[in-house]
Scaffold this active site. Structure first.
Site, PDB file in Angstrom:
ATOM      1  N   HIS A   1       2.670  -5.913 -49.348  1.00 16.88           N
ATOM      2  CA  HIS A   1       3.442  -6.766 -50.273  1.00 16.88           C
ATOM      3  C   HIS A   1       3.579  -8.185 -49.726  1.00 16.88           C
ATOM      4  CE1 HIS A   1       4.339  -3.308 -52.722  1.00 16.88           C
ATOM      5  NE2 HIS A   1       4.639  -2.643 -51.621  1.00 16.88           N
TER       6      HIS A   1
ATOM      7  N   GLU B   1       9.581 -10.508 -26.630  1.00 18.23           N
ATOM      8  CA  GLU B   1      10.619 -11.098 -25.766  1.00 18.23           C
ATOM      9  C   GLU B   1      10.115 -11.321 -24.340  1.00 18.23           C
ATOM     10  OE1 GLU B   1      14.199  -8.874 -24.895  1.00 18.23           O
ATOM     11  OE2 GLU B   1      13.208  -7.011 -25.338  1.00 18.23           O
TER      12      GLU B   1
ATOM     13  N   CYS C   1       0.883  -1.156   0.000  1.00 15.28           N
ATOM     14  CA  CYS C   1       0.000   0.000   0.000  1.00 15.28           C
ATOM     15  C   CYS C   1       0.919   1.203   0.000  1.00 15.28           C
ATOM     16  CB  CYS C   1      -0.850  -0.014   1.249  1.00 15.28           C
ATOM     17  SG  CYS C   1      -1.700  -1.547   1.383  1.00 15.28           S
TER      18      CYS C   1
ATOM     19  N   ARG D   1       2.192  -0.413  -6.885  1.00 13.06           N
ATOM     20  CA  ARG D   1       2.180  -1.354  -5.755  1.00 13.06           C
ATOM     21  C   ARG D   1       0.896  -2.181  -5.726  1.00 13.06           C
ATOM     22  NH1 ARG D   1       5.692   1.662  -2.151  1.00 13.06           N
ATOM     23  NH2 ARG D   1       4.760   0.844  -0.280  1.00 13.06           N
TER      24      ARG D   1
ATOM     25  N   ASN E   1       0.130   1.753   7.067  1.00 14.00           N
ATOM     26  CA  ASN E   1       0.524   0.534   6.351  1.00 14.00           C
ATOM     27  C   ASN E   1       1.020  -0.461   7.377  1.00 14.00           C
ATOM     28  OD1 ASN E   1      -0.040   1.569   3.920  1.00 14.00           O
ATOM     29  ND2 ASN E   1       2.075   2.088   3.378  1.00 14.00           N
ATOM     30  N   GLY E   2       0.673  -1.719   7.207  1.00 14.25           N
ATOM     31  CA  GLY E   2       1.159  -2.729   8.135  1.00 14.25           C
ATOM     32  C   GLY E   2      -0.012  -3.430   8.785  1.00 14.25           C
TER      33      GLY E   2
ATOM     34  N   LYS F   1      20.814 -11.040 -20.136  1.00 18.85           N
ATOM     35  CA  LYS F   1      20.892  -9.573 -20.143  1.00 18.85           C
ATOM     36  C   LYS F   1      22.035  -9.101 -21.044  1.00 18.85           C
ATOM     37  CE  LYS F   1      19.864  -5.396 -19.193  1.00 18.85           C
ATOM     38  NZ  LYS F   1      18.715  -4.833 -19.934  1.00 18.85           N
TER      39      LYS F   1
ATOM     40  N   LYS G   1       9.940  -5.745 -27.719  1.00 21.12           N
ATOM     41  CA  LYS G   1       9.551  -5.722 -26.290  1.00 21.12           C
ATOM     42  C   LYS G   1       8.428  -6.721 -26.052  1.00 21.12           C
ATOM     43  CE  LYS G   1      12.133  -4.373 -24.477  1.00 21.12           C
ATOM     44  NZ  LYS G   1      13.166  -3.962 -25.354  1.00 21.12           N
TER      45      LYS G   1
ATOM     46  N   TRP H   1      -4.546  -1.831  -0.335  1.00 25.87           N
ATOM     47  CA  TRP H   1      -4.846  -3.113  -0.961  1.00 25.87           C
ATOM     48  C   TRP H   1      -5.529  -3.950   0.119  1.00 25.87           C
ATOM     49  CZ3 TRP H   1      -4.003  -4.845  -5.964  1.00 25.87           C
ATOM     50  CH2 TRP H   1      -4.426  -6.165  -6.188  1.00 25.87           C
TER      51      TRP H   1
ATOM     52  N   GLU I   1      11.147  -1.730 -32.146  1.00 27.82           N
ATOM     53  CA  GLU I   1      11.446  -1.883 -30.712  1.00 27.82           C
ATOM     54  C   GLU I   1      10.202  -2.318 -29.949  1.00 27.82           C
ATOM     55  OE1 GLU I   1      13.852  -2.334 -29.013  1.00 27.82           O
ATOM     56  OE2 GLU I   1      13.210  -1.943 -26.962  1.00 27.82           O
TER      57      GLU I   1
END
Ligand code: AGP
Length: 632
Positions: free
Chosen positions: A528, A512, A42, A68, A138-139, A627, A509, A114, A505
């Site tokens: 064509h 891959e 959150c 998040r 949060n928590g 990579k 993306k 969340w 590109e």
């Protein structure tokens, strides 16, 4: 029944284990909804300053925390004349609609939630108000039920099912009992068990935010006459790079002129103010679900870094002058090769120098017509790609002047070339390059500028990071487009000239990381042969950023549309495209100083990311890929 949110990246493993134990203890298994780890995120954002700008800061911060995951959001703002507390379920845009007519104050807190337990509805969303306290959290307050019973026995009533509201009520109760917020916080910390990052504001003390930290992350950012509070630095990086990270047990009083920081025992404590340099965080995805997403979110910062390094305040570009070369050869592989094609179109258009872009793996074996003193540019993120390294050695042996555009400092290619330009994108972990590709293309754009950017061009250029950030934050748009694509077996990209390079590109993306077959075509070439593959519903993504070829590409789009394609158009606002020949449109803002094509690669990166996410692919480490391809 445990409400609230968990956000402590570092403690996540421990937390999940604890949480599962807790749930096992208190809730019959059939009701257990063991949340998936990546859902436990959150966001907190807070602002205190002399300017009445809490509202835009909170909304901007919440958007940066969207990655998040969340299902509701809310903000509370205090101002001289009026305060407001607004919550909404669903996307931040729903919250924006609710507050668009409200004035801003100079103090506020915000939260993305969340829901783990307690349905995602407004009463369970944050901020929670109890008495004089307005709080985001949060928590998990593990002993909240016991505390809640005690408070109810003392006459406190509750609206929500969350532990966070109990936190607010307990602080209000303790403040009322002690008459001193410091004492109340100290008592709170003794009574509460669990993990929490809490920010709260107080009616009657509108010049400060109180924060308490235990196991869930919390940073405080420092501006000029203003301070920020956030779950992570990314939420406020566009406002400040100066920050401190609170440690467990600490609490602070945050005012516009600075903070009073206390340790677990209430003793004064100092933290050295850190300057975010973008380096140390690169090798840690922080709270992002994937490195690839984090690296896309890094892109505004990467552009800022490049501008600071290579462009003076007067617009002068401190990069090698290419104007004396009669021709230029670019050698690279994969995305770097696509960036090379972007460079080709920019150099030929702006510098009128012929450019050949060679696949490094081909260059090594083909006849070469290089002459002494010709320029050969090697583009490589890793600086270790074997084919590109081999090609640059051949170029050197033929007497060419070699220039590297490289991301990794002191890499093999960086050390091999006669001169090197670093792309300063920071370390890139995801196999699929995003920010490094964007950096390569931006460097090539700047090299295509004849010595300086004009005043208005420079003014536009410095706004580019904010434009990118706004685009990146429109994630709902890309999720919607991904929904259309992710179940298809074939996706086509079409564009002309520099837009074709962008399509190449975008296609790479997508394939891959999502493993969907995809091809990019020069728009005029599709008819064509390949157009025979277009069927009803086949997704075709087209890029148009150059007015000169706009109508031509539109006619190619109509050709595929008439054969049933679902057309997604990525188009520059400057092209003024209207009509019904496309199904969905993503606009690239016009004041982009000629960067429209390069910027159009960002929506394509995000579409690919969302498609791969829907297909549950291994986004950061796609199958069969490395990579850095250090073998020929
Ligand atoms: C890009 O997403 C790929 N990971 C790949 O095409 C890459 O661009 C190519 O291997 C070149 O790598 P380099 O830039 O490190 O030389």
């Amino acid at each position: 029944m445990f409400g609230g949110c968990y956000s402590g990246f570092a403690d996540r493993k421990l937390y999940i284990k604890n949480k599962i134990e807790i749930i096992t203890k208190y809730i019959p298994r059939k009701y257990q909804q063991i949340p998936k780890e990546e859902n436990f995120l959150c966001g907190i954002i807070g602002y205190i300053g002399k300017e009445k700008r809490a509202l835009p800061v909170l909304l901007s911060g919440l958007k940066k925390l969207e990655y998040r995951g969340y299902d509701s959001a809310g903000i509370a703002v205090f101002g001289e004349d009026k305060d407001f507390l607004v919550k909404s379920v669903g996307q931040i845009v729903n919250l924006e609609k609710k507050v668009e007519h409200l004035d801003s104050g100079n103090l506020g807190i915000g939260h993305t939630r969340w829901a783990t337990h307690g349905v995602p509805d407004e009463k369970n969303s944050h901020p929670h108000r109890s008495g004089s306290i307005t709080l985001v959290h949060n928590g998990i307050l593990e002993n909240y039920m016991e505390l809640k019973q005690k408070l109810i026995a003392d006459g406190v009533s509750f609206e929500s099912d969350t532990d966070s509201e109990v936190g607010a009520a307990l602080l209000d109760y303790l403040y009322y009992k002690t008459g001193d917020m410091m004492k109340a916080i100290m008592e709170f910390k003794k009574m509460v068990k669990g993990s929490y990052a809490i920010a709260f504001i107080l009616k009657g003390l509108e010049d400060r935010i109180f924060v308490i930290k235990n196991l869930s992350p919390l940073v405080i950012g420092f501006g000029i006459d203003e301070c920020y509070v956030a779950s992570d630095i990314h939420a406020i990086l566009d406002k400040t790079k100066k920050y401190v990270t609170l440690e467990d047990g600490e609490f602070a009083i945050v005012k516009s002129e600075g903070i009073e920081l206390y340790d677990y025992d209430g003793e004064h404590r100092e933290h050295e103010i850190k300057e975010y340099d973008g380096a140390f965080a690169d090798s840690d995805k922080g709270e992002f679900e994937h490195f690839m997403l984090k690296e896309i979110y890094d892109e505004p910062e990467v552009i800022k870094t490049i501008l600071m390094k290579y462009v003076t305040d007067q617009g002068y570009v401190n990069l090698p002058d290419l104007s004396n070369y009669k021709n230029i050869t670019i050698v690279a592989c994969g995305s770097a090769w696509h960036a090379g094609l972007v460079g080709k179109y920019l150099f030929e258009k702006n510098l009128h120098i012929p450019v050949t872009v060679e696949l490094a793996s081909e260059f090594k074996y083909k006849s070469s017509f290089l002459n002494e003193g010709d320029l050969v540019i090697a583009i490589s993120q890793s600086g270790e790609t074997a084919d590109t390294l081999a090609a640059i050695k051949i170029a050197s042996s033929l007497g060419a002047h070699t220039l590297g555009i490289v991301n990794v400092k002191e890499s093999s290619i960086a050390r091999e070339v006669d001169e090197v330009i670093y792309t300063l994108a920071g370390s890139e972990i995801a196999v699929a390059t995003t920010k490094a590709y964007l950096a390569q293309s931006t460097i090539l754009f700047l090299m295509s500028v004849k010595d300086k950017l004009e005043k208005d061009e420079y003014k536009q250029m410095v706004k580019v990071p904010l434009v990118i950030e706004k685009m990146i934050n429109e994630r709902a748009v890309y999720k919607e487009l991904a929904d259309v694509i992710y179940e298809h077996d074939d996706v086509f990209f079409i564009g002309r000239l520099i837009d074709y390079a962008i399509c190449l590109e975008g296609s790479l993306k997508l394939k891959e990381i999502s493993y969907i077959h995809s091809e990019a075509y020069a728009a005029g070439e599709l008819k064509h042969g390949t157009i025979s593959l277009i069927r009803e519903g086949t997704p075709v993504i087209s890029v148009i950023t150059d007015e000169k070829i706009r109508d031509k590409t539109i006619s190619n789009i109509k050709e595929v549309k008439s054969r049933g394609a679902f057309v997604i158009l990525i188009v520059s606002e400057r092209c003024n495209v209207i009509g019904d020949f496309y199904d969905k449109k993503v606009i690239i803002p016009k004041e982009m100083v000629g960067l429209e094509a390069i910027i159009s690669s960002i929506p394509l990166q995000l579409i690919a990311y969302e498609v791969a996410r829907l297909r549950n692919c291994s986004i950061d480490k796609p199958r069969n890929l490395a990579k850095s391809v250090t073998v020929e």
